[in-house]
Design a protein around this motif. Structure first.
Motif, PDB file in Angstrom:
ATOM      1  N   ASN A 156      -3.553  16.837  77.589  1.00 39.02           N
ATOM      2  CA  ASN A 156      -4.626  16.043  77.000  1.00 39.02           C
ATOM      3  C   ASN A 156      -4.197  14.577  76.976  1.00 39.02           C
ATOM      4  O   ASN A 156      -3.216  14.217  76.321  1.00 39.02           O
ATOM      5  CB  ASN A 156      -4.920  16.541  75.578  1.00 39.02           C
ATOM      6  N   ASP A 157      -4.902  13.736  77.718  1.00 41.61           N
ATOM      7  CA  ASP A 157      -4.487  12.338  77.894  1.00 41.61           C
ATOM      8  C   ASP A 157      -4.408  11.581  76.574  1.00 41.61           C
ATOM      9  O   ASP A 157      -3.463  10.818  76.338  1.00 41.61           O
ATOM     10  CB  ASP A 157      -5.442  11.616  78.846  1.00 41.61           C
ATOM     11  N   ASN A 158      -5.406  11.768  75.716  1.00 43.63           N
ATOM     12  CA  ASN A 158      -5.428  11.024  74.457  1.00 43.63           C
ATOM     13  C   ASN A 158      -4.233  11.383  73.580  1.00 43.63           C
ATOM     14  O   ASN A 158      -3.596  10.508  72.993  1.00 43.63           O
ATOM     15  CB  ASN A 158      -6.740  11.295  73.714  1.00 43.63           C
ATOM     16  N   ALA A 179      -1.357  12.700  74.600  1.00 41.62           N
ATOM     17  CA  ALA A 179      -0.121  12.271  75.267  1.00 41.62           C
ATOM     18  C   ALA A 179       0.118  10.777  75.059  1.00 41.62           C
ATOM     19  O   ALA A 179       1.252  10.351  74.789  1.00 41.62           O
ATOM     20  CB  ALA A 179      -0.187  12.602  76.751  1.00 41.62           C
ATOM     21  N   LYS A 180      -0.937   9.976  75.177  1.00 40.04           N
ATOM     22  CA  LYS A 180      -0.784   8.535  74.985  1.00 40.04           C
ATOM     23  C   LYS A 180      -0.457   8.189  73.535  1.00 40.04           C
ATOM     24  O   LYS A 180       0.315   7.270  73.254  1.00 40.04           O
ATOM     25  CB  LYS A 180      -2.065   7.814  75.418  1.00 40.04           C
ATOM     26  N   SER A 191      -2.981  20.693  82.589  1.00 43.23           N
ATOM     27  CA  SER A 191      -3.027  19.235  82.452  1.00 43.23           C
ATOM     28  C   SER A 191      -2.925  18.885  80.976  1.00 43.23           C
ATOM     29  O   SER A 191      -3.519  19.548  80.129  1.00 43.23           O
ATOM     30  CB  SER A 191      -4.330  18.664  83.045  1.00 43.23           C
ATOM     31  N   ARG A 213       3.382   9.318  72.860  1.00 43.56           N
ATOM     32  CA  ARG A 213       4.502   8.898  73.699  1.00 43.56           C
ATOM     33  C   ARG A 213       5.391   7.841  73.054  1.00 43.56           C
ATOM     34  O   ARG A 213       6.526   7.643  73.479  1.00 43.56           O
ATOM     35  CB  ARG A 213       3.991   8.395  75.043  1.00 43.56           C
TER      36      ARG A 213
END
Length: 206
Positions: free
Chosen positions: A159-161, A163-164, A157, A167
């Motif tokens: 890392n959301d932070n 990736a955001k 998965s 992007r």
């Protein structure tokens, strides 16, 4: 073989042992070309189409005499020689995909990884969570390391932070390890793997 591990900001974080069979091959351009061609052909929509004479809503009756008209002989007005007529041998809706053996696809990915190692364009980082989750901060950190055209591969998965934050950056892609592919590796100058991604790739090809 060993590859240095750093933090995202460039500080040393040890080494990681990787397999020669995955990261130490002599890259073969023919395998990479076949795989890129396979990927690009598979993603084509193939929905381009023109009407043939059987699909034109126009009379098929002969509109002039066979002789004595002073012009060429013609029958149906639906043929391609008239404006509004059907297209002869025009494009049809179809799939552009072609087969490529699974073993060849797997081998091509290993050669793509090895090509980055050989060109010294592979970086292994400990984690993508070492930087503040803001686009300006991430852009500054990546700019200091010269990572302005790079593909980032995280573990199972992303890392959301990170990736955001990344992007909105041009020429920067972030993918989970399941999404790693030859085309995206080759289209970016630098490949950045997390330790989790390295472990996953080693297990995949073990």
């Amino acid at each position: 073989m060993d590859i240095k591990v750093t933090k995202l900001d460039g500080k040393a974080a040890g080494k990681v042992a990787v397999s020669e069979e995955v990261f130490g091959l002599e890259p073969r351009a023919d395998l990479l070309q076949r795989m890129v061609r396979y990927q690009l052909a598979k993603r084509q929509t193939g929905n381009h189409k023109t009407k043939q004479r059987g699909e034109i809503a126009r009379t098929g009756a002969k509109f002039g005499k066979q002789k004595g008209g002073g012009r060429a002989r013609h029958g149906s007005r639906r043929v391609g020689s008239f404006v509004g007529g059907g297209k002869a041998h025009g494009p049809r809706v179809r799939s552009h995909a072609h087969d490529l053996p699974k073993r060849v696809r797997a081998l091509a990915l290993r050669h793509a990884l090895s090509s980055k190692v050989k060109a010294e364009n592979l970086i292994v980082v400990e984690s993508f969570a070492d930087v503040e989750a803001k686009t300006k901060v991430v852009a500054g950190v990546l700019g200091e390391r010269g990572l302005t055209n790079a593909l980032f591969i995280d573990g199972a998965s992303v890392n959301d932070n990170f990736a955001k934050a990344a992007r909105n950056l041009p020429n920067v892609d972030v993918l989970p390890v399941q999404g790693i592919n030859v085309y995206d590796i080759l289209r970016r100058n630098t490949l950045v793997l997390s330790k989790d991604a390295v472990d996953a790739l080693e297990a995949r090809f073990k």
